[in-house]
Structure formats: structure tokens, C-alpha cells
Design a protein around this motif. Sequence first.
Motif, PDB file in Angstrom:
ATOM      1  N   TRP A 144      49.950  46.296  47.417  1.00 31.31           N
ATOM      2  CA  TRP A 144      48.963  46.374  46.336  1.00 31.31           C
ATOM      3  C   TRP A 144      47.903  47.407  46.689  1.00 31.31           C
ATOM      4  CZ3 TRP A 144      49.041  43.582  41.758  1.00 31.31           C
ATOM      5  CH2 TRP A 144      49.954  42.518  41.690  1.00 31.31           C
ATOM      6  N   TYR A 145      47.470  48.138  45.657  1.00 31.00           N
ATOM      7  CA  TYR A 145      46.438  49.159  45.817  1.00 31.00           C
ATOM      8  C   TYR A 145      45.428  49.034  44.680  1.00 31.00           C
ATOM      9  CZ  TYR A 145      49.540  51.440  49.155  1.00 31.00           C
ATOM     10  OH  TYR A 145      50.333  51.703  50.241  1.00 31.00           O
ATOM     11  N   GLN A 146      44.176  49.394  45.004  1.00 29.79           N
ATOM     12  CA  GLN A 146      43.120  49.453  44.003  1.00 29.79           C
ATOM     13  C   GLN A 146      42.769  50.911  43.769  1.00 29.79           C
ATOM     14  OE1 GLN A 146      38.899  48.982  45.034  1.00 29.79           O
ATOM     15  NE2 GLN A 146      38.850  47.167  43.729  1.00 29.79           N
ATOM     16  N   LEU A 198      45.310  47.475  49.612  1.00 32.19           N
ATOM     17  CA  LEU A 198      44.811  46.099  49.663  1.00 32.19           C
ATOM     18  C   LEU A 198      45.588  45.270  50.681  1.00 32.19           C
ATOM     19  CD1 LEU A 198      44.322  45.619  45.870  1.00 32.19           C
ATOM     20  CD2 LEU A 198      42.584  45.005  47.548  1.00 32.19           C
ATOM     21  N   PHE A 199      46.889  45.085  50.460  1.00 30.30           N
ATOM     22  CA  PHE A 199      47.742  44.339  51.386  1.00 30.30           C
ATOM     23  C   PHE A 199      49.202  44.585  51.060  1.00 30.30           C
ATOM     24  CE2 PHE A 199      45.128  41.170  48.920  1.00 30.30           C
ATOM     25  CZ  PHE A 199      45.895  41.162  47.779  1.00 30.30           C
ATOM     26  N   GLU A 200      50.040  44.196  52.026  1.00 32.51           N
ATOM     27  CA  GLU A 200      51.478  44.327  51.900  1.00 32.51           C
ATOM     28  C   GLU A 200      52.147  43.019  52.276  1.00 32.51           C
ATOM     29  OE1 GLU A 200      53.719  45.908  54.953  1.00 32.51           O
ATOM     30  OE2 GLU A 200      55.559  45.761  53.799  1.00 32.51           O
ATOM     31  N   TYR A 201      53.154  42.639  51.486  1.00 30.13           N
ATOM     32  CA  TYR A 201      53.922  41.440  51.753  1.00 30.13           C
ATOM     33  C   TYR A 201      55.379  41.787  51.947  1.00 30.13           C
ATOM     34  CZ  TYR A 201      49.959  38.531  50.652  1.00 30.13           C
ATOM     35  OH  TYR A 201      48.726  37.927  50.683  1.00 30.13           O
ATOM     36  N   PHE A 202      55.999  41.079  52.869  1.00 30.70           N
ATOM     37  CA  PHE A 202      57.432  41.240  53.135  1.00 30.70           C
ATOM     38  C   PHE A 202      57.986  39.869  53.450  1.00 30.70           C
ATOM     39  CE2 PHE A 202      61.172  43.617  54.143  1.00 30.70           C
ATOM     40  CZ  PHE A 202      61.803  42.894  55.143  1.00 30.70           C
ATOM     41  N   SER A 203      59.027  39.475  52.730  1.00 27.58           N
ATOM     42  CA  SER A 203      59.639  38.157  52.933  1.00 27.58           C
ATOM     43  C   SER A 203      58.604  37.050  52.981  1.00 27.58           C
ATOM     44  CB  SER A 203      60.482  38.162  54.216  1.00 27.58           C
ATOM     45  OG  SER A 203      61.591  39.006  54.073  1.00 27.58           O
ATOM     46  N   GLU A 204      57.722  37.049  51.998  1.00 26.30           N
ATOM     47  CA  GLU A 204      56.713  35.995  51.779  1.00 26.30           C
ATOM     48  C   GLU A 204      55.598  35.982  52.824  1.00 26.30           C
ATOM     49  OE1 GLU A 204      58.434  32.157  50.325  1.00 26.30           O
ATOM     50  OE2 GLU A 204      60.351  33.079  50.900  1.00 26.30           O
ATOM     51  N   THR A 205      55.561  36.991  53.695  1.00 23.01           N
ATOM     52  CA  THR A 205      54.533  37.049  54.747  1.00 23.01           C
ATOM     53  C   THR A 205      53.666  38.289  54.559  1.00 23.01           C
ATOM     54  OG1 THR A 205      55.995  35.916  56.296  1.00 23.01           O
ATOM     55  CG2 THR A 205      54.137  37.143  57.231  1.00 23.01           C
ATOM     56  N   GLN A 206      52.373  38.108  54.720  1.00 20.88           N
ATOM     57  CA  GLN A 206      51.482  39.263  54.656  1.00 20.88           C
ATOM     58  C   GLN A 206      51.610  40.031  55.957  1.00 20.88           C
ATOM     59  OE1 GLN A 206      46.889  39.405  55.025  1.00 20.88           O
ATOM     60  NE2 GLN A 206      47.246  39.333  52.828  1.00 20.88           N
ATOM     61  N   PHE A 247      39.239  44.912  52.559  1.00 22.09           N
ATOM     62  CA  PHE A 247      38.660  44.317  51.360  1.00 22.09           C
ATOM     63  C   PHE A 247      38.149  42.922  51.702  1.00 22.09           C
ATOM     64  CE2 PHE A 247      39.388  46.873  47.564  1.00 22.09           C
ATOM     65  CZ  PHE A 247      40.177  47.887  48.082  1.00 22.09           C
ATOM     66  N   PRO A 248      37.134  42.446  50.955  1.00 21.73           N
ATOM     67  CA  PRO A 248      36.597  41.107  51.246  1.00 21.73           C
ATOM     68  C   PRO A 248      37.616  40.012  50.966  1.00 21.73           C
ATOM     69  CG  PRO A 248      35.612  42.028  49.258  1.00 21.73           C
ATOM     70  CD  PRO A 248      36.378  43.142  49.879  1.00 21.73           C
ATOM     71  N   GLY A 249      37.325  38.836  51.504  1.00 21.32           N
ATOM     72  CA  GLY A 249      38.237  37.712  51.382  1.00 21.32           C
ATOM     73  C   GLY A 249      38.443  37.225  49.955  1.00 21.32           C
ATOM     74  N   ARG A 250      37.619  37.726  49.017  1.00 26.36           N
ATOM     75  CA  ARG A 250      37.825  37.351  47.602  1.00 26.36           C
ATOM     76  C   ARG A 250      39.171  37.875  47.078  1.00 26.36           C
ATOM     77  NH1 ARG A 250      35.259  39.736  44.071  1.00 26.36           N
ATOM     78  NH2 ARG A 250      34.506  41.585  45.194  1.00 26.36           N
ATOM     79  N   PHE A 251      39.693  38.863  47.760  1.00 28.47           N
ATOM     80  CA  PHE A 251      40.987  39.437  47.386  1.00 28.47           C
ATOM     81  C   PHE A 251      42.077  38.771  48.223  1.00 28.47           C
ATOM     82  CE2 PHE A 251      39.779  43.070  44.745  1.00 28.47           C
ATOM     83  CZ  PHE A 251      38.413  43.147  45.007  1.00 28.47           C
ATOM     84  N   SER A 252      43.018  38.158  47.562  1.00 28.33           N
ATOM     85  CA  SER A 252      44.106  37.497  48.272  1.00 28.33           C
ATOM     86  C   SER A 252      45.405  37.723  47.524  1.00 28.33           C
ATOM     87  CB  SER A 252      43.834  36.002  48.419  1.00 28.33           C
ATOM     88  OG  SER A 252      43.774  35.397  47.135  1.00 28.33           O
ATOM     89  N   GLU A 301      51.890  38.030  43.621  1.00 33.24           N
ATOM     90  CA  GLU A 301      50.670  37.880  42.841  1.00 33.24           C
ATOM     91  C   GLU A 301      49.490  38.249  43.718  1.00 33.24           C
ATOM     92  OE1 GLU A 301      51.801  34.171  39.819  1.00 33.24           O
ATOM     93  OE2 GLU A 301      50.494  33.824  41.545  1.00 33.24           O
ATOM     94  N   MET A 302      48.467  38.817  43.095  1.00 29.70           N
ATOM     95  CA  MET A 302      47.203  38.973  43.797  1.00 29.70           C
ATOM     96  C   MET A 302      46.123  38.279  42.985  1.00 29.70           C
ATOM     97  SD  MET A 302      45.627  42.794  43.388  1.00 29.70           S
ATOM     98  CE  MET A 302      43.980  42.153  43.671  1.00 29.70           C
ATOM     99  N   ASN A 303      45.175  37.728  43.699  1.00 30.88           N
ATOM    100  CA  ASN A 303      44.108  36.963  43.093  1.00 30.88           C
ATOM    101  C   ASN A 303      42.766  37.543  43.528  1.00 30.88           C
ATOM    102  OD1 ASN A 303      42.057  34.532  43.333  1.00 30.88           O
ATOM    103  ND2 ASN A 303      43.520  34.011  41.753  1.00 30.88           N
ATOM    104  N   VAL A 304      41.869  37.652  42.594  1.00 31.60           N
ATOM    105  CA  VAL A 304      40.502  38.057  42.925  1.00 31.60           C
ATOM    106  C   VAL A 304      39.581  36.963  42.413  1.00 31.60           C
ATOM    107  CG1 VAL A 304      38.748  39.852  42.830  1.00 31.60           C
ATOM    108  CG2 VAL A 304      41.163  40.461  42.564  1.00 31.60           C
ATOM    109  N   SER A 305      38.797  36.372  43.313  1.00 30.06           N
ATOM    110  CA  SER A 305      37.885  35.312  42.920  1.00 30.06           C
ATOM    111  C   SER A 305      36.471  35.864  42.801  1.00 30.06           C
ATOM    112  CB  SER A 305      37.923  34.180  43.945  1.00 30.06           C
ATOM    113  OG  SER A 305      37.497  34.661  45.208  1.00 30.06           O
TER     114      SER A 305
END
Lengths: 112, 112
Positions: free
Chosen positions: A34-36, A46-54, A60-65, A75-79
Motif C-alpha cells: 500500500w502507498y499514499q 505504507l506497508f507490505e503483506y505476504f501470505s497474511e503477514t506484514q 506512518f503512525p499507528g492509526r494506519f493498519s 484491507e487497510m484501515n485508518v482510524s
Amino acid sequence: KAGVTQTPRYLIKTRGQQVTLSCSPISGHRSVSWYQQTPGQGLQFLFEYFSETQRNKGNFPGRFSGRQFSNSRSEMNVSTLELGDSALYLCASSPPDSTEAFFGQGTRLTVV
Amino acid sequence: KQEVTQIPAALSVPEGENLVLNCSFTDSAIYNLQWFRQDPGKGLTSLLLIQSSQREQTSGRLNASLDKSSGRSTLYIAASQPGDSATYLCAAASGSARQLTFGSGTQLTVLP
């Protein structure tokens, strides 16, 4: 073969709310990143996932998951949304045997 | 920390001209370098991927070169067309192979 699909394409949210964005990778791709993108900061990882693992996370702050499911959809979530979170959020997937990134059309998030 | 710079930030040329877009990166320990095209409000379209062991890649009117020792890549567009008008981004994959560091892009306008 279908490309990377991101939903929704556009979102308008109010400050303080949370939002969830979805990304379906190209069939057979197990890596999702994911990129912003903002006019001021450009494209930032932002982050990368492979086989369900980050596997990797950007600054980025912890609000981004995020998370990844067993079918490789992510999925990415921003709180607690802030005005500065307004951006184009892009998802990319890569095949198992290559580091080439294929991007979706993005989700345009506007925080008011 | 990898930093990627693209020069020029904007370029306007008449149709039919050959042109070169430049990309420089600070950390030569890259896995690959990828060139993308982005149309306004849209996602990224992958144009060319150069692996770290390669010197160049060609696709149609596009040719990309890579010189790791000098930290430079160029994208050559032959016989430019108005449909080539877009923002061109280069991205270096380093550290985690699928974490891309992007330049700020070159906005190309090809005038009919």
C-alpha cells in the motif's frame, strides 16, 4: 487476467471517523503493498503483506493498519481520520517470481 | 535511506521529438528500478522494469537504461505523441525487495 482492483474508488469522510479500503490483487499474486500519494509528499510506502503477514512497514503512525486474508485480498484501515489523511491510496501486487509491482486505480479519500 | 530524484519536474515538447527523462538514486544497492506512467487522478501503469543485473530494457518506443555505479536511470521516448502526455515516475526497489521509493515525477506534455 484481471488487474488489481481497489474499492471504493472515492470516499468522503469526516475528521475523527475511521475508514477501510480494500484491494484485490492479480490472481496468483501473494504480495500486496500500500502507498499514499499526496501533492506535497508524493508517493510514500505504507506497508507490505505476504501470505497474511506484514513483512515491511513505512513511517506512518499507528492509526494506519492493514491486514491480508488467505485469498491474498488486503484491507487497510485508518482510524481517527485527520484532514492530512486526504490522499490517493494505491495498492500494488507482485507475482511470486518477480519484484515487478502492478498498481490498482487507487481510492481517493477526502477528509472534511 | 534511499532517495530518488527526477529531473526535470516538467517538460513540454512538440510532437515527434525524442526525449529523455532522468532519474537518480542515492543507494546503489537496488533490486530493480521501475518506470511508471500516471494519468491525472489515475493509478500507475508499469512501463519498464530493469533488474539490477541489467543495463537496459526496451518496449516499443520506450527504452530505459540503468547505471547502478552512478546511481542513474534514464527513460528514452522516441517519436513522442500527444498520447504520451502524463506524469512519469521512477521507483527504486531496495531494502525489502518490494518496498519502492519513488521520485517526484516528471510531468510530460507533448504538443500536437
